[in-house]
Design a protein around this motif. Structure first.
Motif, PDB file in Angstrom:
ATOM      1  N   LYS B 118       0.730  -1.188  -0.196  1.00 54.72           N
ATOM      2  CA  LYS B 118       0.063  -0.021   0.062  1.00 54.72           C
ATOM      3  C   LYS B 118       0.833   1.387  -0.072  1.00 54.72           C
ATOM      4  CE  LYS B 118      -3.414  -2.852   2.468  1.00 54.72           C
ATOM      5  NZ  LYS B 118      -3.715  -3.148   4.004  1.00 54.72           N
ATOM      6  N   GLN B 119       1.241   1.798   1.300  1.00 52.37           N
ATOM      7  CA  GLN B 119       2.190   2.818   1.233  1.00 52.37           C
ATOM      8  C   GLN B 119       3.603   2.582   1.109  1.00 52.37           C
ATOM      9  OE1 GLN B 119       0.784   6.098   1.573  1.00 52.37           O
ATOM     10  NE2 GLN B 119      -1.202   4.717   1.646  1.00 52.37           N
ATOM     11  N   ALA B 120       3.940   1.263   1.465  1.00 50.26           N
ATOM     12  CA  ALA B 120       5.384   0.923   1.598  1.00 50.26           C
ATOM     13  C   ALA B 120       5.681   0.837   0.090  1.00 50.26           C
ATOM     14  CB  ALA B 120       5.646  -0.319   2.248  1.00 50.26           C
ATOM     15  N   LYS B 121       7.282   1.115   0.032  1.00 49.62           N
ATOM     16  CA  LYS B 121       7.849   1.065  -1.265  1.00 49.62           C
ATOM     17  C   LYS B 121       8.845  -0.146  -1.673  1.00 49.62           C
ATOM     18  CE  LYS B 121       7.723   6.078  -2.137  1.00 49.62           C
ATOM     19  NZ  LYS B 121       6.844   6.506  -0.955  1.00 49.62           N
ATOM     20  N   ARG B 122       8.960  -0.401  -3.098  1.00 49.58           N
ATOM     21  CA  ARG B 122       9.666  -1.742  -2.996  1.00 49.58           C
ATOM     22  C   ARG B 122      11.409  -1.098  -3.195  1.00 49.58           C
ATOM     23  NH1 ARG B 122       8.766  -7.287  -2.572  1.00 49.58           N
ATOM     24  NH2 ARG B 122       6.336  -7.203  -2.489  1.00 49.58           N
ATOM     25  N   SER B 123      11.457  -0.121  -3.491  1.00 50.76           N
ATOM     26  CA  SER B 123      13.012   0.234  -3.547  1.00 50.76           C
ATOM     27  C   SER B 123      13.148   1.924  -2.999  1.00 50.76           C
ATOM     28  CB  SER B 123      13.542   0.365  -5.176  1.00 50.76           C
ATOM     29  OG  SER B 123      12.651   1.388  -5.799  1.00 50.76           O
ATOM     30  N   ILE B 124      14.201   1.872  -2.338  1.00 49.26           N
ATOM     31  CA  ILE B 124      14.486   3.266  -1.884  1.00 49.26           C
ATOM     32  C   ILE B 124      15.938   3.611  -1.850  1.00 49.26           C
ATOM     33  CG2 ILE B 124      14.849   4.349   0.674  1.00 49.26           C
ATOM     34  CD1 ILE B 124      12.186   3.607   0.487  1.00 49.26           C
ATOM     35  N   ALA B 125      16.197   4.941  -2.175  1.00 44.76           N
ATOM     36  CA  ALA B 125      17.714   5.392  -2.369  1.00 44.76           C
ATOM     37  C   ALA B 125      18.562   4.778  -1.259  1.00 44.76           C
ATOM     38  CB  ALA B 125      17.839   6.789  -2.771  1.00 44.76           C
ATOM     39  N   ALA B 126      19.788   4.479  -1.780  1.00 42.41           N
ATOM     40  CA  ALA B 126      20.695   4.043  -0.505  1.00 42.41           C
ATOM     41  C   ALA B 126      20.901   4.945   0.341  1.00 42.41           C
ATOM     42  CB  ALA B 126      22.170   3.686  -1.410  1.00 42.41           C
ATOM     43  N   GLU B 127      21.289   4.419   1.693  1.00 43.87           N
ATOM     44  CA  GLU B 127      21.554   5.083   3.014  1.00 43.87           C
ATOM     45  C   GLU B 127      22.618   4.619   3.081  1.00 43.87           C
ATOM     46  OE1 GLU B 127      17.724   7.343   4.699  1.00 43.87           O
ATOM     47  OE2 GLU B 127      17.279   5.309   4.495  1.00 43.87           O
ATOM     48  N   VAL B 177      22.055  -5.221  11.801  1.00 51.13           N
ATOM     49  CA  VAL B 177      20.687  -5.507  10.887  1.00 51.13           C
ATOM     50  C   VAL B 177      20.584  -4.426   9.804  1.00 51.13           C
ATOM     51  CG1 VAL B 177      18.030  -5.520  11.053  1.00 51.13           C
ATOM     52  CG2 VAL B 177      19.576  -5.972  12.948  1.00 51.13           C
ATOM     53  N   GLY B 178      20.603  -5.064   8.472  1.00 45.99           N
ATOM     54  CA  GLY B 178      20.765  -4.390   7.125  1.00 45.99           C
ATOM     55  C   GLY B 178      19.603  -4.652   6.304  1.00 45.99           C
ATOM     56  N   ILE B 179      19.642  -3.938   5.415  1.00 44.73           N
ATOM     57  CA  ILE B 179      18.659  -4.098   3.942  1.00 44.73           C
ATOM     58  C   ILE B 179      19.413  -4.702   3.053  1.00 44.73           C
ATOM     59  CG2 ILE B 179      17.601  -2.188   2.442  1.00 44.73           C
ATOM     60  CD1 ILE B 179      16.430  -2.143   5.170  1.00 44.73           C
ATOM     61  N   GLY B 180      18.748  -6.061   2.626  1.00 47.45           N
ATOM     62  CA  GLY B 180      19.317  -6.506   1.340  1.00 47.45           C
ATOM     63  C   GLY B 180      18.968  -5.646   0.328  1.00 47.45           C
ATOM     64  N   ARG B 181      19.878  -6.065  -0.667  1.00 48.69           N
ATOM     65  CA  ARG B 181      19.788  -5.341  -2.059  1.00 48.69           C
ATOM     66  C   ARG B 181      20.338  -6.133  -3.285  1.00 48.69           C
ATOM     67  NH1 ARG B 181      24.286  -3.236  -4.287  1.00 48.69           N
ATOM     68  NH2 ARG B 181      26.068  -2.613  -3.002  1.00 48.69           N
ATOM     69  N   ASP B 182      19.773  -5.776  -4.614  1.00 49.47           N
ATOM     70  CA  ASP B 182      20.321  -6.400  -5.707  1.00 49.47           C
ATOM     71  C   ASP B 182      21.835  -5.363  -5.938  1.00 49.47           C
ATOM     72  OD1 ASP B 182      18.394  -8.263  -5.835  1.00 49.47           O
ATOM     73  OD2 ASP B 182      17.163  -6.869  -6.882  1.00 49.47           O
ATOM     74  N   ASN B 183      22.110  -5.612  -7.372  1.00 52.77           N
ATOM     75  CA  ASN B 183      23.423  -5.040  -7.834  1.00 52.77           C
ATOM     76  C   ASN B 183      23.329  -3.430  -7.713  1.00 52.77           C
ATOM     77  OD1 ASN B 183      25.043  -7.228  -7.995  1.00 52.77           O
ATOM     78  ND2 ASN B 183      24.792  -7.239 -10.253  1.00 52.77           N
ATOM     79  N   ASP B 184      22.007  -2.946  -8.095  1.00 53.54           N
ATOM     80  CA  ASP B 184      21.609  -1.279  -8.009  1.00 53.54           C
ATOM     81  C   ASP B 184      21.685  -1.003  -6.411  1.00 53.54           C
ATOM     82  OD1 ASP B 184      20.431   0.899  -8.064  1.00 53.54           O
ATOM     83  OD2 ASP B 184      18.801   0.130  -9.276  1.00 53.54           O
ATOM     84  N   ALA B 185      22.366  -0.019  -6.287  1.00 48.91           N
ATOM     85  CA  ALA B 185      22.699   0.620  -5.091  1.00 48.91           C
ATOM     86  C   ALA B 185      21.264   0.995  -4.401  1.00 48.91           C
ATOM     87  CB  ALA B 185      23.698   1.631  -5.057  1.00 48.91           C
ATOM     88  N   ASP B 186      20.255   1.356  -5.145  1.00 48.91           N
ATOM     89  CA  ASP B 186      19.067   1.834  -4.717  1.00 48.91           C
ATOM     90  C   ASP B 186      17.799   0.845  -4.902  1.00 48.91           C
ATOM     91  OD1 ASP B 186      20.254   4.259  -4.526  1.00 48.91           O
ATOM     92  OD2 ASP B 186      19.961   4.911  -6.439  1.00 48.91           O
ATOM     93  N   SER B 187      18.418  -0.452  -4.967  1.00 46.83           N
ATOM     94  CA  SER B 187      17.281  -1.737  -4.875  1.00 46.83           C
ATOM     95  C   SER B 187      16.839  -2.053  -3.851  1.00 46.83           C
ATOM     96  CB  SER B 187      17.819  -2.519  -5.882  1.00 46.83           C
ATOM     97  OG  SER B 187      19.040  -3.198  -5.249  1.00 46.83           O
ATOM     98  N   GLY B 188      17.320  -1.552  -2.339  1.00 43.61           N
ATOM     99  CA  GLY B 188      16.708  -2.140  -1.299  1.00 43.61           C
ATOM    100  C   GLY B 188      15.626  -1.341  -0.858  1.00 43.61           C
ATOM    101  N   SER B 189      14.941  -2.040   0.266  1.00 45.85           N
ATOM    102  CA  SER B 189      13.626  -1.195   0.737  1.00 45.85           C
ATOM    103  C   SER B 189      13.242  -1.790   2.080  1.00 45.85           C
ATOM    104  CB  SER B 189      12.469  -1.600  -0.193  1.00 45.85           C
ATOM    105  OG  SER B 189      12.055  -3.104  -0.087  1.00 45.85           O
ATOM    106  N   GLY B 190      13.852  -2.711   2.404  1.00 49.16           N
ATOM    107  CA  GLY B 190      13.390  -3.551   3.748  1.00 49.16           C
ATOM    108  C   GLY B 190      12.678  -4.626   3.572  1.00 49.16           C
ATOM    109  N   ALA B 191      12.013  -5.032   2.235  1.00 49.17           N
ATOM    110  CA  ALA B 191      11.510  -6.241   2.113  1.00 49.17           C
ATOM    111  C   ALA B 191      12.276  -7.297   2.250  1.00 49.17           C
ATOM    112  CB  ALA B 191      10.851  -6.299   0.608  1.00 49.17           C
TER     113      ALA B 191
END
Lengths: 307, 307
Positions: B118-127, B177-191
């Protein structure tokens, strides 16, 4: 796949770039080379078999843990461990302590009648560090260490040394195998042993005798239920995992031995592996660390290839 | 038991001795003071409750893992995690990867139909790191670090910083505790999320977004059966441990929250604890390390005392 020559060329470029100020060049180059690249081009002579005269098999109900001993660092303790092995001391010795992020330890329970020994001893003078021979050859790590003046590898074992006193010691990295002791520095013997299963407790270096490292089977130890008593000791004997036996590889027929090889740490391939771990390659890493500490260097182990 | 004043006096002597050349004096003094001594004399104001607005409970079949989030280091990801929590995203999400001496990771299996958000996103810019405010107050560690110009603690979290760029980041210590991501640095979200369960993989620092640390329940993760696939992924869904749910402490009635406190890291007591870990006290240690690296500093956590 890259050729060995291409790998060396890339490594040289990466190291130059790291030494200079061009982080971008380093990033670009480092991303191309991975540990897998180095291992894929390794030659048979880059590897050695485990030393059967210094390899222990700890047989658990769940499988075998393979420990390789570094006899030059603790000759007296290792000699005593072999005596304990041959007297059957380790038969049915329980794992009495599993402390999360720290160690797994086995010895006779406090309330057990101590087993009678023949040649083996119940206490051995501490071997916290050893005098290194003048011509001691090891592969130094270029990266500085906080716990020791110098770290590096010899014969596949992580170690530290003090060039001032020319002394050396094994480091408490994940998988390191040591000798339990009481407050008296000379109270250890091998009747109590432990394996590091957590973040490297380097503050134990030179406080306790290390004898080697686990080459295979770590997860049989690292997944054991944690003890709920102080320092991770089990509070009841029914929580123990009982060791069936510990044997020396050389005492077994060849067919019963583990066919494992460790990458020689005095090779150019190992240097490449370390550099690939220092500045991780592949498509995923964005920011090569440009540094590696000794316990983050993974020394490759593989099953002996069948010709 | 030593008084607080005696402890400070001993610590001052030990640090003087360490700074000077008298290793013997340092040894003698350091042996007297332990972490337990410091904690025994701590006052209520040395501790803080976990922040219920930034504490997650991961409910496993075996019990609860308590995670505290460091919102200043990854505000966008943490906001998204809270959205995922409140949308019930984490209900029945499996632990899909358990790599020995590395990480535990959970996310939707590759072959599952992605849940609708719903509100949550599937990708967030890297932090990967954050700009630190000019008046940023943290407790620096005096000891040098190989992976970063400076390490230390803020609010009970291990961190590193670069004074040159005034940027800061959480460090990959055990329990991070961290956020998994793919090769794209901005591909993580917490999912997809992970917890460090092995020797600190500091080479991940600034390559992936960290959001906090486990405050209780690590052994529920560290003892999970290791995955036998590449990188520790399970090879079959029947090997998964399924997360019942992840909830935010503040969303639960107080009686259902974990009553835990963490030692404030901007206190003199914490400085004493660090010094006691840098130069281990008690009767057992023979050779104080005189050094500690950030991931060997254990930040004390306790159950909230009942008055």
């Amino acid at each position: 796949m890259l050729t060995k020559q291409q790998l060396f060329s890339l490594m040289a470029s990466a190291m130059l770039a790291t030494a200079g100020s061009s982080a971008i060049a380093s990033d670009t180059v480092a991303q191309k080379v991975t540990v897998s690249d180095w291992l894929a081009q390794s030659s048979a002579s880059d590897w050695r078999e485990l030393d059967s005269d210094n390899t222990l098999y700890m047989e658990l109900p769940t499988g075998r843990v393979v420990i390789e001993l570094a006899s030059e660092f603790a000759p007296k303790h290792i000699s005593n461990i072999k005596a304990l092995v041959r007297e059957g001391f380790y038969q049915n010795i329980p794992i009495v302590r599993v402390q999360d992020n720290y160690v797994v330890q086995w010895n006779e329970p406090d309330d057990a009648t101590p087993k009678a020994l023949k040649q083996a001893k119940r206490s051995i003078a501490a071997e916290f560090s050893v005098k290194l021979p003048a011509n001691f050859a090891f592969t130094p790590l270029a990266d500085r260490d906080g716990y020791a003046p110098q770290t590096g590898h010899v014969n596949g074992f992580a170690m530290a040394m003090d060039p001032g006193s020319n002394s050396g010691w094994l480091t408490h990295c994940y998988g390191a195998v040591g000798i339990g002791r009481d407050n008296d520095a000379d109270s250890g013997s091998g009747a109590s042993m432990y394996v590091v299963t957590g973040h490297a407790p380097r503050h134990l270096d030179r406080n306790i005798t290390l004898v080697g490292t686990v080459r295979q089977g770590m997860s049989l130890l690292s997944t054991l239920p944690r003890g709920q008593g102080d320092m991770g000791f089990y509070t009841s004997a029914n929580q123990y995992t009982v060791i069936k036996d510990i044997s020396l590889a050389a005492d077994l027929p060849p067919a019963q031995r583990a066919a494992l090889q460790v990458l020689r740490t005095d090779t150019a391939t190992f240097k490449g592996v370390v550099e690939a771990q220092r500045n991780r390659g592949g498509d995923w890493y964005q920011h090569p660390a440009g540094f590696i500490e000794v316990c983050n260097v993974r020394v490759p182990v593989r099953e002996t290839p069948v010709n």
